[in-house]
Design an enzyme around this catalytic site. Structure first.
Site, short mmCIF file in Angstrom:
data_model
loop_
_atom_site.label_atom_id
_atom_site.label_comp_id
_atom_site.label_asym_id
_atom_site.label_seq_id
_atom_site.Cartn_x
_atom_site.Cartn_y
_atom_site.Cartn_z
N GLU A 115 -0.94 1.45 8.42
CA GLU A 115 -1.73 0.91 7.31
C GLU A 115 -3.18 1.37 7.34
O GLU A 115 -3.79 1.62 6.30
CB GLU A 115 -1.64 -0.62 7.30
CG GLU A 115 -0.30 -1.18 6.86
CD GLU A 115 0.75 -1.14 7.96
OE1 GLU A 115 0.40 -0.85 9.12
OE2 GLU A 115 1.93 -1.41 7.66
N HIS A 157 5.22 -12.42 6.31
CA HIS A 157 5.68 -11.96 4.99
C HIS A 157 5.34 -12.94 3.88
O HIS A 157 5.83 -12.78 2.76
CB HIS A 157 7.20 -11.73 5.00
CG HIS A 157 7.63 -10.55 5.81
ND1 HIS A 157 7.54 -10.51 7.18
CD2 HIS A 157 8.16 -9.35 5.44
CE1 HIS A 157 8.00 -9.35 7.61
NE2 HIS A 157 8.38 -8.63 6.59
#
Lengths: 324, 384
Positions: A60, A129
């Protein structure tokens, strides 16, 4: 007019912006052939090619760091972070580089980078999540932070975000990806930074963004049966924050309840409460209340419904507000 | 280009560890510490006397910038200064290897590269004096602003290089574009640098990773960052690595030029490890006597990048005494200009901190600026 899910509306918005500007590129993990884990970029690589829609290595910080370099080169990268909890490896590049580059260069380097992040809970997922990290970014000078709550806004806001010359963290409420609405693509959208009254009312204002807008609308519908008229304000942009619209609403209703999934401590609600108290101190009938996630890590999914603000918790707060 | 030296060995007790005293036989060198011009099978270059004079002049002027800035810090005119003393050849050699169309992404110590890119040294001092974050135009100079977080700029350089590829600006040996990312031995441990290696390799990006291994990350020796010579790391990522004598301006120039040309013609990234030495402190706030021996510095002084170039020019009788006097004169003038410019550098308007935060100013920030301006103007003699 077409019935679109929010995921499809984002897809159509991205498609439109790529057609309009050849410098727009999409980058992220699994966004090509797969179309992203939520299928938001479905079919775009097939139509625009691997040069403009490309799968990145699984890193990322690399996504944001290379997007910065592409922006210096004149591109307008739209980065997908796969899930909210995975943005933190990129946090340094976002906060220390992306956010500061324009100021560091006295405006010589523009950073038209959009970072799309599916956020929030309610989908029964495992740890990392279901988080709501928006306050970290809203706190950072140089970033702008927005969240869509419905397909119409999703279609237009993603285009407006890509057109902006400032870096934008674009939050997408993942549990609303599959909700549908009629999207008139020919309408003129509201400015990206504006809040909007999505349901007028007179007794109290519910202020929300992203996934909690629908929760608040449901609460307002339920309250109506008890003869209570609740106004629902969709903040849409967390930074900059459209205070004039917030003040206008609260001046009328004299009561404000801020609703978000993120923990309450030093969250968006804290900032709104402080500012509204300062501006409308003599006009309020009750203190600003907050209905939020708790100050805990996001819990295991079997108890996430207890963590997330829901219709009952919102109405409970309305009772408290009206009880002052 | 092939990886020089012995095959990559697994990290065992017997694996040679890079130390400041041994660069290893793989070191590319074209000019010995004694100023002898030597040849190399892969990196021989033809240089004119004018080239040699130019390199020497650059080395002297860059060192003078550094010495003057250090003095200005000691006199309280700069908040801090990160000296490049000892690294002049690595920076001038690589900086002069860049073509006008290439783009450089520096750390905060690339004063010599900045010089080669035509950045006024006063702009560098502005950052260390605290009047701005670097006042030069990165697009016009094709020299990005200094990056202070260690290693972050390697990803920016990689992304920029990906953009070059997307623009179709690779392939031509003359007009093709390349980027160079500067970093140090300490940064080689950063995740961002390793991610940049992965990305550059996967996308075959036109980039040169230029690592100045100056042996020290503040007080931490290179042995604390790696068990193998740093240039050998490249092989694991899928592109060539080469170790060059970073105190040899000719070799650094030749190696970097080849790596840049490989990049611009579509042959992908190269890692160049310039083996050099930070002869001064990490910054003016540092005290190297706490962690390293004076004998180490003395050994490296014998490899001084300026002295070997000077010896070469003398031995080859390329220049006479008048040349050296002329360079010294230029250096004196440069130093005087820097000193004068630094002392005259105005503090920024306090309200300027609100400017350029965004391309499109936000109403709240505008209000904050206005409110603070009103507050400031309430003081007697206020200038805001």
């Amino acid at each position: 007019m077409a019935q679109l899910t929010m995921a499809k509306a984002l897809n159509e918005g991205l498609r439109k912006t790529m057609e309009d500007d050849p410098k727009v590129v999409l980058m992220g993990e699994d966004i090509g052939k797969l179309g992203g884990v939520f299928r938001v970029t479905d079919g775009l690589q097939k139509d625009f090619g691997e040069d403009r829609v490309f799968d990145t290595p699984l890193a990322e910080s690399g996504i944001i760091g290379t997007a910065i370099g592409l922006a210096i080169r004149g591109y307008r990268p739209v980065c997908e972070i796969q899930f909210d909890g995975f943005v933190f490896p990129a946090y340094d590049q976002i906060v220390s580089q992306l956010a500061k580059m324009h100021a560091r260069s006295k405006g010589l380097l523009k950073m038209p980078v959009v970072v799309r992040i599916p956020f929030g809970g309610g989908i029964g997922a495992v740890e990392h999540h279901s988080e709501s990290p928006e306050a970290y970014f809203a706190h950072t000078a140089g970033l702008k932070v927005v969240a869509c709550s419905n397909p119409v806004d999703a279609y237009f806001m993603i285009q407006q975000a890509v057109q902006s010359d400032d870096p934008i963290i674009f939050f997408e409420p993942k549990r609303r990806y599959w909700e549908k609405a009629e999207v008139d693509t020919s309408m003129t959208p509201d400015p990206l930074w504006s809040a909007r009254v999505v349901r007028p009312g007179t007794d109290a204002t519910l202020l929300a963004y992203g996934p909690m807008v629908k929760t608040c609308l449901d609460a307002a519908t339920a309250a109506e049966e008890d003869g209570r008229s609740l106004e629902v304000l969709d903040l849409r942009s967390m930074s900059p924050l459209d205070y004039p619209t917030v003040f206008e609403s609260v001046r009328r209703t004299k009561r404000l309840i801020v609703v978000h999934e993120a923990p309450s401590f030093v969250g968006l609600g804290t900032e709104v409460a402080a500012r509204v108290s300062e501006e409308l101190y003599y006009e309020m009938e009750a203190p600003v209340l907050r209905v939020t996630g708790f100050d805990t890590p996001y819990p295991p999914s079997r108890i996430e419904e207890e963590y997330l603000p829901d219709l009952d918790r919102v109405l409970h707060a309305v009772d408290r507000s009206l009880g002052y | 280009m092939s990886v020089k030296g012995s095959p990559l060995a697994p990290a065992t007790e017997t694996t040679p560890v890079a130390t400041s005293s041994s660069a290893g036989p793989e070191l590319v060198q074209l000019l010995t510490p004694e100023g002898e011009r030597v040849s190399h099978p892969d990196y021989d270059i033809d240089l004119s006397d004018e080239d040699y004079r130019g390199f020497y002049r650059d080395l002297v002027l860059v060192r003078r910038i550094d010495v003057e800035a250090t003095a200005l810090q000691r006199q309280g005119e700069l908040g801090i200064w990160a000296a490049l003393l000892g690294q002049e050849a690595a920076q001038v050699g690589s900086g002069r290897a860049l073509r006008p169309q290439d783009f450089a992404f520096p750390t905060y110590r690339e004063h010599g590269v900045a010089w080669c890119r035509g950045v006024d040294p006063l702009r560098l001092l502005g950052l260390f004096r605290g009047v701005d974050n670097g006042g030069w135009d990165p697009q016009a100079t094709r020299f990005q602003l200094y990056t202070i977080v260690i290693g972050s700029q390697t990803l920016h350089a990689t992304g920029y290089a990906m953009g070059i590829t997307k623009d179709g600006a690779v392939g031509d040996a003359e007009t093709g574009e390349a980027t160079i990312a500067y970093f140090g031995d300490g940064a080689s441990s950063q995740g961002d640098v390793n991610e940049a290696f992965v990305w550059a390799s996967v996308y075959n990006a036109p980039i040169v990773f230029f690592c100045q291994n100056n042996q020290w990350g503040i007080s931490t020796p290179t042995a604390n960052q790696t068990r193998i010579p740093l240039y050998q790391r490249a092989r694991g990522f899928g592109f060539p690595g080469v170790r060059v004598d970073g105190n040899d301006v000719l070799a650094t120039y030749a190696v970097t030029r080849k790596a840049l040309d490989d990049a611009r013609t579509g042959q992908g990234p190269t890692l160049v490890e310039a083996f050099t030495y930070r002869m001064g402190a990490h910054t003016t706030s540092d005290d190297p006597t706490r962690y390293r021996l004076a004998t180490e510095l003395e050994a490296w002084k014998l490899k001084d990048p300026l002295e070997r170039m000077k010896a070469f020019l003398y031995k080859q009788q390329i220049v006479g005494a008048a040349f050296f006097e002329g360079v010294e004169h230029d250096a004196d003038e440069l130093a005087a200009r820097i000193r004068k410019g630094c002392l005259e550098m105005p503090d920024p308007d306090p309200l300027s901190m609100f400017d350029s935060v965004y391309a499109e100013q936000t109403p709240l920030l505008g209000q904050q600026r206005e409110s603070f301006g009103t507050y400031l103007s309430g003081f007697e003699g206020a200038h805001a």
